[in-house]
Design an enzyme around this catalytic site. Sequence first.
Site, PDB file in Angstrom:
ATOM      1  N   GLN A   1      78.769   4.789 -16.871  1.00  0.00           N
ATOM      2  CA  GLN A   1      78.653   5.969 -16.017  1.00  0.00           C
ATOM      3  C   GLN A   1      79.250   5.666 -14.639  1.00  0.00           C
ATOM      4  OE1 GLN A   1      74.440   7.816 -16.487  1.00  0.00           O
ATOM      5  NE2 GLN A   1      74.278   5.702 -17.164  1.00  0.00           N
ATOM      6  N   ASN A   2      79.643   4.406 -14.436  1.00  0.00           N
ATOM      7  CA  ASN A   2      80.121   4.016 -13.116  1.00  0.00           C
ATOM      8  C   ASN A   2      81.578   4.407 -12.914  1.00  0.00           C
ATOM      9  OD1 ASN A   2      77.615   2.916 -12.945  1.00  0.00           O
ATOM     10  ND2 ASN A   2      78.260   0.806 -13.255  1.00  0.00           N
TER      11      ASN A   2
ATOM     12  N   HIS B   1      82.056   9.220 -16.296  1.00  0.00           N
ATOM     13  CA  HIS B   1      82.041   9.993 -15.045  1.00  0.00           C
ATOM     14  C   HIS B   1      83.314   9.810 -14.219  1.00  0.00           C
ATOM     15  CE1 HIS B   1      77.339  10.113 -15.282  1.00  0.00           C
ATOM     16  NE2 HIS B   1      77.915  10.944 -16.123  1.00  0.00           N
TER      17      HIS B   1
ATOM     18  N   ALA C   1      70.800  -7.382 -14.280  1.00  0.00           N
ATOM     19  CA  ALA C   1      71.924  -7.518 -15.209  1.00  0.00           C
ATOM     20  C   ALA C   1      72.608  -8.876 -15.069  1.00  0.00           C
ATOM     21  CB  ALA C   1      72.927  -6.391 -14.966  1.00  0.00           C
TER      22      ALA C   1
HETATM   23  P1  OAD Z   1      70.546   5.331 -10.756  1.00  0.00           P
HETATM   24  O1  OAD Z   1      70.644   5.035  -9.301  1.00  0.00           O
HETATM   25  O2  OAD Z   1      69.919   6.608 -11.166  1.00  0.00           O
HETATM   26  O3  OAD Z   1      69.729   4.157 -11.479  1.00  0.00           O
HETATM   27  C1  OAD Z   1      70.044   2.804 -11.232  1.00  0.00           C
HETATM   28  C2  OAD Z   1      69.182   1.962 -12.162  1.00  0.00           C
HETATM   29  O4  OAD Z   1      69.587   0.608 -12.020  1.00  0.00           O
HETATM   30  C3  OAD Z   1      67.667   2.005 -11.853  1.00  0.00           C
HETATM   31  O5  OAD Z   1      66.959   2.242 -13.047  1.00  0.00           O
HETATM   32  C4  OAD Z   1      67.386   0.601 -11.298  1.00  0.00           C
HETATM   33  O6  OAD Z   1      66.072   0.147 -11.639  1.00  0.00           O
HETATM   34  C5  OAD Z   1      68.437  -0.221 -11.983  1.00  0.00           C
HETATM   35  N1  OAD Z   1      68.833  -1.442 -11.295  1.00  0.00           N
HETATM   36  C6  OAD Z   1      68.865  -1.697  -9.955  1.00  0.00           C
HETATM   37  N2  OAD Z   1      69.345  -2.927  -9.722  1.00  0.00           N
HETATM   38  C7  OAD Z   1      69.619  -3.479 -10.937  1.00  0.00           C
HETATM   39  C8  OAD Z   1      70.156  -4.738 -11.367  1.00  0.00           C
HETATM   40  N3  OAD Z   1      70.503  -5.685 -10.481  1.00  0.00           N
HETATM   41  N4  OAD Z   1      70.324  -4.946 -12.695  1.00  0.00           N
HETATM   42  C9  OAD Z   1      69.984  -4.002 -13.600  1.00  0.00           C
HETATM   43  N5  OAD Z   1      69.474  -2.801 -13.255  1.00  0.00           N
HETATM   44  C10 OAD Z   1      69.300  -2.539 -11.938  1.00  0.00           C
HETATM   45  O7  OAD Z   1      72.015   5.175 -11.364  1.00  0.00           O
HETATM   46  P2  OAD Z   1      72.605   5.742 -12.756  1.00  0.00           P
HETATM   47  O8  OAD Z   1      71.556   5.729 -13.805  1.00  0.00           O
HETATM   48  O9  OAD Z   1      73.846   5.005 -13.017  1.00  0.00           O
HETATM   49  O10 OAD Z   1      76.607  10.566 -11.727  1.00  0.00           O
HETATM   50  O11 OAD Z   1      72.928   7.219 -12.377  1.00  0.00           O
HETATM   51  C11 OAD Z   1      73.534   8.022 -13.329  1.00  0.00           C
HETATM   52  C12 OAD Z   1      74.457   9.009 -12.667  1.00  0.00           C
HETATM   53  O12 OAD Z   1      73.746   9.689 -11.640  1.00  0.00           O
HETATM   54  C13 OAD Z   1      75.629   8.411 -11.930  1.00  0.00           C
HETATM   55  O13 OAD Z   1      76.708   8.096 -12.785  1.00  0.00           O
HETATM   56  C14 OAD Z   1      76.006   9.492 -10.971  1.00  0.00           C
HETATM   57  C15 OAD Z   1      74.622   9.836 -10.486  1.00  0.00           C
HETATM   58  O14 OAD Z   1      74.437  11.110  -9.992  1.00  0.00           O
HETATM   59  C16 OAD Z   1      77.585  11.290 -11.183  1.00  0.00           C
HETATM   60  O15 OAD Z   1      77.994  11.096 -10.063  1.00  0.00           O
HETATM   61  C17 OAD Z   1      78.110  12.343 -12.102  1.00  0.00           C
END
Ligand code: OAD
Length: 248
Positions: free
Chosen positions: A101-102, A119, A233
Amino acid sequence: MSDSQPSLARALVTARRVAVMTGAGISAESGVPTFRDADGLWEGRRPEEVATPEAFAADPVMVWEFYDARRANLARCRPNAGHRALARLESIVPELTLVTQNVDGLHQLAGSTGVHELHGNIWRLRCERECGVDREDRRVPLPRPLPPPCPCGARLRPGVVWFGEPLPPAPFAAAERAARRAELFLVVGTSGVVEPAASLARIAHSAGARVVEINPRETALSSVAHDRLRETAATALPRLVEPGDPSP
Ligand code: OAD
């Protein structure tokens, strides 16, 4: 966690078909802010203010300044051990599908090939009128004035998917297919609240895959995970991919 890590690692490196979906968390240890954690990109800001076609129509300069600042931050970031472990996994698993999604391009910088970007990619610029111009541009900052002009006379926009827009069909179709076929499905660093990306883990689960979540925190997808590794990760992935190598 429902299984010991050594046997999970063995399952991973001996599987024929593995699918991986990553979110912002995998890039956190590279210095890229996530969206929803404290100090995340959306914290204190409504995404609709900067990440929608409506915002771009209303104030394209403000939207471009936001993305140009993100690009400047990303230009200083390098892939971490988590990205690199996934790149190595490509040479171990016969059929590895990496879905992200990144928009940061760090998987590719780490050496992953054929990454399915659900995305989009922040380093791409494309015509807002879809004249066909869609090109990579890594200049930081972008030349002023913003927004960059398209040769067709329209404006260029960031090559990312905004809220309210459909996902690019080809990467999503490939991701869905991989989710249905995978023996193992890794969900790494995503809160699992944005659809349809989040549905992939549920699809994999229903199709019989062993779903493995790597995330220090509980998420909306934890309930479909058979294994929940509450680690970052960059810690968990190298250990899973090269169980004998303790280096980060
Ligand atoms: P989020 O910010 O919603 O979630 C990030 C996740 O990463 C959380 O569950 C954290 O607990 C976890 N996390 C933090 N540090 C970490 C680490 N070092 N190792 C592993 N996990 C860790 O981000 P996304 O789920 O990627 O969309 O968000 C999804 C989408 O929402 C994005 O692609 C973007 C956003 O709105 C668009 O822009 C269309």
